[in-house]
Enzyme design. Structure first.
Site, short mmCIF file in Angstrom:
data_model
loop_
_atom_site.label_atom_id
_atom_site.label_comp_id
_atom_site.label_asym_id
_atom_site.label_seq_id
_atom_site.Cartn_x
_atom_site.Cartn_y
_atom_site.Cartn_z
N ARG B 129 0.81 -1.23 0.00
CA ARG B 129 0.00 0.00 0.00
C ARG B 129 0.83 1.27 0.00
O ARG B 129 0.37 2.33 0.43
CB ARG B 129 -0.97 0.03 1.17
CG ARG B 129 -1.99 -1.10 1.15
CD ARG B 129 -3.10 -0.87 2.14
NE ARG B 129 -4.01 -1.99 2.11
CZ ARG B 129 -3.83 -3.12 2.82
NH1 ARG B 129 -2.77 -3.24 3.58
NH2 ARG B 129 -4.70 -4.08 2.73
N LYS B 150 1.92 11.26 -10.70
CA LYS B 150 1.02 10.38 -11.44
C LYS B 150 1.77 9.14 -11.88
O LYS B 150 2.75 9.24 -12.60
CB LYS B 150 0.49 11.09 -12.69
CG LYS B 150 -0.71 11.96 -12.42
CD LYS B 150 -1.30 12.38 -13.75
CE LYS B 150 -2.59 13.12 -13.61
NZ LYS B 150 -3.21 13.36 -14.93
N GLU B 192 6.97 17.95 -24.94
CA GLU B 192 6.39 18.11 -23.61
C GLU B 192 6.97 19.36 -22.92
O GLU B 192 6.26 20.06 -22.21
CB GLU B 192 6.64 16.84 -22.80
CG GLU B 192 5.72 16.60 -21.61
CD GLU B 192 4.34 16.02 -21.95
OE1 GLU B 192 3.35 16.75 -21.71
OE2 GLU B 192 4.22 14.87 -22.43
N LYS B 234 5.17 22.72 -14.43
CA LYS B 234 4.38 21.58 -13.98
C LYS B 234 4.25 21.58 -12.46
O LYS B 234 3.18 21.32 -11.91
CB LYS B 234 5.01 20.28 -14.44
CG LYS B 234 4.19 19.09 -13.95
CD LYS B 234 4.12 17.96 -14.89
CE LYS B 234 3.12 16.93 -14.40
NZ LYS B 234 3.31 15.63 -15.02
N GLU B 244 -5.75 16.53 -9.41
CA GLU B 244 -6.44 16.80 -10.67
C GLU B 244 -7.93 17.03 -10.49
O GLU B 244 -8.77 16.33 -11.06
CB GLU B 244 -6.21 15.68 -11.69
CG GLU B 244 -6.69 16.11 -13.08
CD GLU B 244 -6.18 15.22 -14.20
OE1 GLU B 244 -5.26 14.44 -13.99
OE2 GLU B 244 -6.75 15.34 -15.31
N ARG B 248 -5.13 21.20 -12.69
CA ARG B 248 -4.15 20.24 -13.20
C ARG B 248 -4.49 19.73 -14.60
O ARG B 248 -3.61 19.32 -15.36
CB ARG B 248 -4.02 19.07 -12.22
CG ARG B 248 -2.90 18.13 -12.58
CD ARG B 248 -2.49 17.28 -11.40
NE ARG B 248 -1.58 16.24 -11.87
CZ ARG B 248 -0.75 15.55 -11.09
NH1 ARG B 248 -0.73 15.79 -9.81
NH2 ARG B 248 0.04 14.64 -11.58
N ASN B 252 -3.04 18.60 -19.71
CA ASN B 252 -3.43 17.66 -20.75
C ASN B 252 -3.52 18.29 -22.14
O ASN B 252 -4.02 17.65 -23.06
CB ASN B 252 -4.78 17.03 -20.40
CG ASN B 252 -4.66 16.08 -19.22
OD1 ASN B 252 -3.67 15.37 -19.09
ND2 ASN B 252 -5.65 16.09 -18.35
N HIS B 255 -3.30 16.19 -25.26
CA HIS B 255 -3.27 14.79 -24.85
C HIS B 255 -4.52 13.99 -25.23
O HIS B 255 -4.46 12.77 -25.32
CB HIS B 255 -3.03 14.67 -23.34
CG HIS B 255 -1.58 14.84 -22.98
ND1 HIS B 255 -0.88 15.99 -23.26
CD2 HIS B 255 -0.70 13.99 -22.37
CE1 HIS B 255 0.38 15.85 -22.83
NE2 HIS B 255 0.51 14.66 -22.29
N HIS B 259 -3.35 10.87 -26.94
CA HIS B 259 -3.54 9.51 -26.41
C HIS B 259 -4.31 8.63 -27.39
O HIS B 259 -4.02 7.45 -27.52
CB HIS B 259 -4.31 9.56 -25.07
CG HIS B 259 -3.44 9.90 -23.91
ND1 HIS B 259 -3.94 10.32 -22.70
CD2 HIS B 259 -2.09 9.87 -23.76
CE1 HIS B 259 -2.94 10.53 -21.87
NE2 HIS B 259 -1.81 10.28 -22.47
N HIS B 272 5.27 9.25 -27.55
CA HIS B 272 4.29 10.08 -26.85
C HIS B 272 4.43 11.56 -27.25
O HIS B 272 3.44 12.24 -27.53
CB HIS B 272 4.45 9.92 -25.34
CG HIS B 272 3.53 10.77 -24.54
ND1 HIS B 272 2.15 10.58 -24.53
CD2 HIS B 272 3.76 11.84 -23.73
CE1 HIS B 272 1.59 11.48 -23.74
NE2 HIS B 272 2.54 12.26 -23.25
#
Lengths: 372, 372
Positions: B129, B150, B192, B234, B244, B248, B252, B255, B259, B272
């Site tokens: 955990r 993330k 990026e 960032k 997010e 946040r 994206n 993206h 994606h 990417h």
């Protein structure tokens, strides 16, 4: 909430992640109302995760209630039993969530016992990095896993090793659903209830001792009180230590040996409550080795026997396998054995200095053929 | 930290989860010292996760540094490429962690690009955990994933759908490791970096535009500055919105289309950075549809072309497949399409009212054969 006279409500205090546990009768049909009241967006699809044993009993009542309130709900059914707490079944549920169109405002509901709660909870924790989670426990044992946000799946080498902390939005405990439990599971459930007494509340242990008959007969009022008190102890502990830095570890009383027994049994032979019942007797013997209350092992054993729980390790479990399984357990940190030890009924201590030989001796002494 | 003159240090401000990013040369060999300085327990085993492309270049330097400082480190190598970001490889790494004896005080190090960072980060997030996590990025692109916590793996139906928020203890950016990057990855990495300018800092976009030549030549000082500024944008955004909820989401930019293109390409054909380069041109065209800055699409396109990045969708990608992939994306909530739209260079807005037909039109307009 004034409509039902027997409704008990408890808040698990975790700042902005605080949530209520509702304990009462005839609650399943109120699921939809609760979703509306708590502002769950009607447009966001809901995934109801349940298992093959519970599905036919309660799934449609929950779904109907949600649909009447305007929610779009999809059912996902996993096989009943600990084997479903695997990464493979987790993956299947992620697929189900994607196919049902769950988005970031969606909710995953766990309808079932601890296995379904842990599994569906980890789906809710990991799906899109965390969406809403609601628990509707249908076992006594699940009173434990429904407080504290621990969710996880197993790995072939260790239990609960893959998981997260993810708090539910609320927990709905409908006492009616417990009437259908097999007697063996009822007994096993009380092992965890009594554990909460043993670590924190002597008075509650005495109450359980006196009420054993009513509790085993599932008398609603006794059961409601027992679940409320069990949840309360856990809730107090978790509120003070959400991430298991220190205090929360006391909840593991009986679990180091218990988890090892479950691992050796292949997750099938022993119920979790049975395994920790034996484990708690082991911890009490450890307490005596440390020189605490000399009658505590016998007293612990008597109480668990009264609830029809096992207090000995089945003879065919190899000591070496049990010891090895413990080495993979989370309670084993930095080369020393850590145990929760009961100093007295209602009071425990965490000892990080437990010699491996003591543990081995206790495991061997608990073997069925070796008697007391 | 005074020994190295070029060392840049940035703190990602997240309360008690704040952590530093160190950017400079010759840093790998200081890993062990940093572990000691930050109080990582020497007795707790460390798992170094890296990939088949990076392993032979840098793994032994990092390991040697850790061993000299007294740490017990085990290496786990995954195949290079996005395919390793799967639940199957995740499971293998959990096995490796268990076999290496990692406990709750242990650390997982990600040595590699974004794939290794996301994958090893999710292992650190879920193992018991959540245990310590350290990132040593070896690509430009990873400057992005190293800020914000993330972590995730992919599912066959959607990228990054299984994950968590798990902040590293620190990020070690050794500029020397970037010299070995293939040129295509260097270009993709800058996509990026420039994105961070486009959403927040016009001045930095202009600086990138002027310094394109030095940046592509991997001049240490220019590169260090670019990574520092990219991480800073960032970091500011993430500090204000860790989970997010709102702000946040501006990260994206490009993206949603990006994606979808990666999903259609089977995670292989497009890097990417290349996918989001095309995606950002799409977003800029969307901005023009909304009536913002009329020259922004052309300006965005010119800048990405200058860095040698693609700005058109390969002709053989079916529009229907791209649209369908977008429907499974996280940015699609409650039946509406959500896009980050650049109002001007250095400023974006989140629009939740984007008609699906507009998006389809833009996707078709971006196809290679249809020109500009």
């Amino acid at each position: 909430m004034a409509a039902s006279t027997e409704l008990r409500e408890l808040t698990v205090e975790l700042g902005e992640r605080s949530y209520p546990i509702l304990i009462g009768t005839d609650l399943l049909k109120r699921t939809g109302d609760l979703f509306l009241k708590r502002g769950f967006p009607v447009k966001a699809p809901v995934l109801l995760v349940t298992d093959s044993a519970v599905e036919h009993l309660y799934a449609s009542t929950v779904e109907e209630s949600l649909r009447q309130a305007g929610y779009n709900v999809t059912r996902a059914v996993v096989s009943s039993g600990e084997k479903s707490k695997s990464l493979g079944v987790f993956d299947d549920l992620i697929t189900a969530a994607l196919e049902a169109g769950l988005d970031r405002k969606s909710t995953v509901i766990a309808l079932g016992g601890g296995v379904v709660g842990d599994l569906a909870g980890f789906v809710a924790a990991a799906y899109m990095r965390g969406i809403r989670f609601v628990q509707i426990p249908t076992t006594i044992l699940a009173h434990d896993s429904s407080v504290g946000g621990k969710v996880a799946v197993n790995h072939r080498l260790a239990k609960n090793i893959i998981g997260a902390f993810h708090q539910p939005e609320f927990v709905l405990y409908d006492l009616d659903t417990l009437k259908s439990l097999p007697m063996r599971e009822v007994r096993a459930g009380y092992a965890e209830v009594i554990k909460h007494g043993l670590i924190w509340n002597e008075e509650f242990v005495n109450w359980c001792d006196e009420r054993a008959e009513q509790l085993l007969a599932l008398d609603s009022d006794s059961l409601g009180h027992a679940l409320y008190e069990g949840c309360k102890v856990k809730s107090i502990v978790v509120s003070r230590d959400e991430r298991e830095n220190d205090l929360r570890a006391i909840l593991n009383l009986g679990h180091t040996i218990g988890h090892a027994l479950e691992a050796v049994a292949g997750y099938n032979e022993l119920l979790h409550g049975e395994a920790i019942s034996i484990g708690m007797v082991g911890s009490a013997r450890l307490a005596e080795k440390f020189g605490y209350d000399p009658g505590i092992a016998e007293e612990t054993e008597r109480l668990f026997r009264k609830f029809g729980l096992p207090v000995r390790i089945p003879a065919h479990y190899a000591t070496d396998s049990i010891m090895e399984a413990m080495m993979h357990d989370k309670k084993f940190a930095e080369g020393k054995m850590v145990f929760v030890v009961p100093k007295a009924i209602g009071e425990v201590e965490i000892r990080g200095d437990v010699p491996v030989e003591w543990v081995r001796g206790i495991v061997e002494g608990l073997k069925e053929e070796s008697g007391k």
